[in-house]
Scaffold this motif. Sequence first.
Motif, short mmCIF file in Angstrom:
data_model
loop_
_atom_site.label_atom_id
_atom_site.label_comp_id
_atom_site.label_asym_id
_atom_site.label_seq_id
_atom_site.Cartn_x
_atom_site.Cartn_y
_atom_site.Cartn_z
N ARG A 1 0.84 -1.19 0.00
CA ARG A 1 0.00 0.00 0.00
C ARG A 1 0.88 1.25 0.00
O ARG A 1 1.76 1.39 0.84
CB ARG A 1 -0.94 0.01 1.20
CG ARG A 1 -1.74 1.30 1.33
CD ARG A 1 -3.00 1.10 2.15
NE ARG A 1 -3.95 0.21 1.47
CZ ARG A 1 -5.17 -0.08 1.94
NH1 ARG A 1 -5.57 0.43 3.08
NH2 ARG A 1 -5.96 -0.89 1.26
N ILE A 2 0.61 2.11 -0.96
CA ILE A 2 1.32 3.39 -1.03
C ILE A 2 0.42 4.48 -0.45
O ILE A 2 -0.69 4.70 -0.95
CB ILE A 2 1.69 3.73 -2.48
CG1 ILE A 2 2.57 2.64 -3.09
CG2 ILE A 2 2.40 5.08 -2.55
CD1 ILE A 2 2.87 2.86 -4.57
N MET B 1 -2.99 3.95 -2.70
CA MET B 1 -3.08 3.06 -3.85
C MET B 1 -2.42 1.74 -3.49
O MET B 1 -1.41 1.72 -2.79
CB MET B 1 -2.40 3.66 -5.09
CG MET B 1 -3.10 4.86 -5.66
SD MET B 1 -2.29 5.50 -7.15
CE MET B 1 -2.63 4.17 -8.30
N ASP B 2 -3.01 0.64 -3.96
CA ASP B 2 -2.44 -0.68 -3.71
C ASP B 2 -1.78 -1.20 -4.98
O ASP B 2 -2.39 -1.18 -6.06
CB ASP B 2 -3.53 -1.66 -3.26
CG ASP B 2 -4.07 -1.33 -1.88
OD1 ASP B 2 -3.27 -0.85 -1.04
OD2 ASP B 2 -5.27 -1.56 -1.63
N VAL C 1 -0.66 -2.58 -11.04
CA VAL C 1 -1.25 -1.45 -10.33
C VAL C 1 -2.76 -1.64 -10.17
O VAL C 1 -3.45 -2.05 -11.11
CB VAL C 1 -0.98 -0.14 -11.09
CG1 VAL C 1 -1.74 1.03 -10.47
CG2 VAL C 1 0.52 0.14 -11.15
N ASN C 2 -3.26 -1.36 -8.98
CA ASN C 2 -4.70 -1.17 -8.77
C ASN C 2 -4.92 0.34 -8.72
O ASN C 2 -4.44 1.00 -7.78
CB ASN C 2 -5.16 -1.78 -7.45
CG ASN C 2 -4.99 -3.29 -7.40
OD1 ASN C 2 -5.78 -4.04 -7.92
ND2 ASN C 2 -3.90 -3.73 -6.76
N ASN D 1 -9.56 2.96 -5.84
CA ASN D 1 -10.90 2.37 -5.71
C ASN D 1 -11.05 1.08 -6.52
O ASN D 1 -12.17 0.64 -6.76
CB ASN D 1 -11.99 3.36 -6.12
CG ASN D 1 -13.32 3.06 -5.44
OD1 ASN D 1 -13.36 2.77 -4.25
ND2 ASN D 1 -14.41 3.10 -6.21
N CYS D 2 -9.93 0.47 -6.92
CA CYS D 2 -10.00 -0.76 -7.72
C CYS D 2 -9.35 -1.96 -7.04
O CYS D 2 -9.24 -3.02 -7.65
CB CYS D 2 -9.33 -0.53 -9.08
SG CYS D 2 -10.20 0.64 -10.15
N SER D 3 -8.95 -1.80 -5.77
CA SER D 3 -8.25 -2.91 -5.10
C SER D 3 -9.15 -3.66 -4.12
O SER D 3 -8.67 -4.50 -3.35
CB SER D 3 -7.03 -2.37 -4.34
OG SER D 3 -7.40 -1.45 -3.32
N GLY D 4 -10.45 -3.38 -4.17
CA GLY D 4 -11.37 -4.08 -3.29
C GLY D 4 -11.75 -3.31 -2.05
O GLY D 4 -12.53 -3.79 -1.22
N GLU D 5 -11.21 -2.12 -1.89
CA GLU D 5 -11.50 -1.27 -0.74
C GLU D 5 -11.76 0.15 -1.23
O GLU D 5 -11.00 0.68 -2.04
CB GLU D 5 -10.32 -1.28 0.24
CG GLU D 5 -10.53 -0.46 1.49
CD GLU D 5 -9.36 -0.54 2.46
OE1 GLU D 5 -9.20 0.39 3.27
OE2 GLU D 5 -8.59 -1.52 2.38
#
Length: 322
Positions: free
Chosen positions: A39-40, A48-49, A96-97, A100-104
């Motif tokens: 996680r950044i 961002m994940d 890259v996710n 809002n695209c990494s499941g959270e």
Amino acid sequence: MPIIQSTYTPPLIFRNGHVSTIYPNLFRKIKDLKQQRERIELDDGDFMDIDWSYAISKKTTKLAIIIHGLEGNAQRQYMVGTAKHLNHNGWDTICVNLRNCSGEVNRLYQSYNAGVSDDLDRIITHILANYKYPNISLCGFSLGGNIVLKYIGEKSSLVSEIKAAVAISAPCDLYDSLLEINKPKNYIYQQRFIKHLKAKLFERQSVFPDKISKAEIKACTSLIDIDNLYTSIAHGYKDAIDYYTKCSSKQFLKHIKIPTLIINAKNDSFLGKKCYPVEEATKNTCLFLEIPNYGGHVGFYSMGKTYYNEAKTLEFFEKQDN
């Protein structure tokens, strides 16, 4: 550079653009890829994940950063397929996710769009500050391809570590792509996108009820409705047309200064004529354009485990490394 003569000739059934587009999403399974999430924390308070996977043979100094398309994530088959092929050939990878695209649900009202090159820059800055990779290459699919092309074209200078870029099925002209997706031939795809995007908006509305209403979301019946209601406004644009105009990568292609390959299939039903930047590729010695007759949208099926675009991506990256 002149247009690259494509060698892609798939089995007969995969010469149909819709079959090429749909088949890998439904039936392709990528096994044995281990991803490690990082996680950044971003300077604007969001996060961002990114999902790492590593070269299987030995420690490497080569890294590929891969970005997904609309409503995708780091686990989509085209992402992990590319990562696995690169890992087996001496490259570490980051899938890259986007926000809002990494499941959270991300923390801010804004999320992602086709022009978030600033978020790509944040990832690269993080990598350079924390890891030692003298050779970094970029790969983007669809919306992610537009982000990559915009990023490398809009910056007056790139860090020396970035050596090459590949964009697959890239909607270089966003409005032209929207018009194409709105055609009857793409009705099923369009409705699927709308369904997923509205679901995300309802989720967002529960977190930010003062920013957007359920009634406004329910009233959206097209992609441009969603872009007018949310995508443009949340990210500082006047409206959807302003967003498409300012974020389309085509206007930045003439400024690209590193070796860059675009692979856009002729039978990609998501891309209009303006999404094939023939003139820009002809005038820029760093820009290579391949227009296979077949491949659909992020398709490019090949017999065996490696798809055509994955083999071409590795080949192009390696060529710049020599």
